[in-house]
Design a protein around this motif. Sequence first.
Motif, short mmCIF file in Angstrom:
data_model
loop_
_atom_site.label_atom_id
_atom_site.label_comp_id
_atom_site.label_asym_id
_atom_site.label_seq_id
_atom_site.Cartn_x
_atom_site.Cartn_y
_atom_site.Cartn_z
N CYS A 155 -0.08 3.33 3.67
CA CYS A 155 0.26 2.83 5.01
C CYS A 155 1.42 1.84 4.99
CB CYS A 155 -0.97 2.23 5.70
SG CYS A 155 -1.49 0.64 5.02
N CYS A 165 0.86 -1.18 0.00
CA CYS A 165 0.00 0.00 0.00
C CYS A 165 0.90 1.23 0.00
CB CYS A 165 -0.89 0.01 1.24
SG CYS A 165 -1.74 1.60 1.45
N CYS A 171 -6.64 1.13 4.69
CA CYS A 171 -6.67 2.60 4.70
C CYS A 171 -7.21 3.22 3.41
CB CYS A 171 -5.27 3.14 4.98
SG CYS A 171 -4.17 3.09 3.56
ZN LIG Z 1 -3.00 1.12 3.37
#
Ligand SMILES: [Zn+2]
Length: 248
Positions: free
Chosen positions: A132, A129, A157
Amino acid sequence: MKKEAGQFQEMLESSSRIVGFTGAGVSTESGIADYRSQGGIWEKFQPVYLDEFIADEEKRRLEWSRKQALWASLKPARPGPAHRFFYHLHKTGRLSGLITQNIDGLHEKSGIPADQIVNLHGTSLEIICLDCGDTQPADGFMDHLDLSAPCPVCERCGGLLKSNTISFGQSLNGEDLSRAEQLACNCDLFIAAGSTLVVQPAATYPLMAQQSGATLVIITLSDTPLDHLADLVINQPLGEFLSGFIDR
Ligand SMILES: [Zn+2]
C-alpha cells in the motif's frame, strides 16, 4: 588552496540557486563506513535482491539483520561539517535543493527540510509497505524489530514491510529522478561533494547542470570522470575545506 578557496567563495557569493549533490564521502566523516568499502557491511551480509526479499522469508530475515546492523551505526550518527555546510546554504536562502546518493538521513538530521532533499537511493529513516506504500519512521520501529519472530508486515494491509531504501534489483523512484533533473537543470551553481560520480544515473546530474549553464564545482579526494568539465575541482578533505565557508 588559498586560491581555490577564494574562487569558491566568489562562486558562492554570486549564486542564488545552488544545488548540492552528495555521495559517500560526506558521510564517512560522520563515522559512517562507506558500505561498499573493504570490511563494509556488504561483505558481512550477502546482498538480497528485491524479488528474493518478496519471495522468501529467510531472505527477508537476512536483509532485516543487515538493516539492524546498519541501523546501529546510523542511529547515533550526527551530521558532519559537509552536512552543516549545505544546511548553512539552506538557512541563508541560497539552496534550491539537495540530491544525495546516501541513505543515512544525515542531511535531514542537519535541518534541511525533507521536501528539499532527493534521496536517490531511498532513505533508512523510513519503513515502507511494499503493497500500500504506507510509510512510518524507522526510529522506534527498528528498536523493536524482533528477528526471532516472523518478519514484519503492514498493520493496515498485511503487505510486506521493507526499509525504504533502494534494494538490489529495484528500480529508482521515477518521481525522485525527475525532481533531481529539475533541480540540476535550474540551478546556477552545482556542488558535487564526496561522490566519485561513476554510478548512473547519479553522475548525469552534474552534466545536466553544466549543460544548462550552471557553474560546476567538484569536491572529492579522488579524480572523477567529470573533472575536465568542472569550473573548479577541489581535491581536499571535504569537511576541512567546507567548514571554512560556514558563517563567513
Ligand atoms: Zn500496507
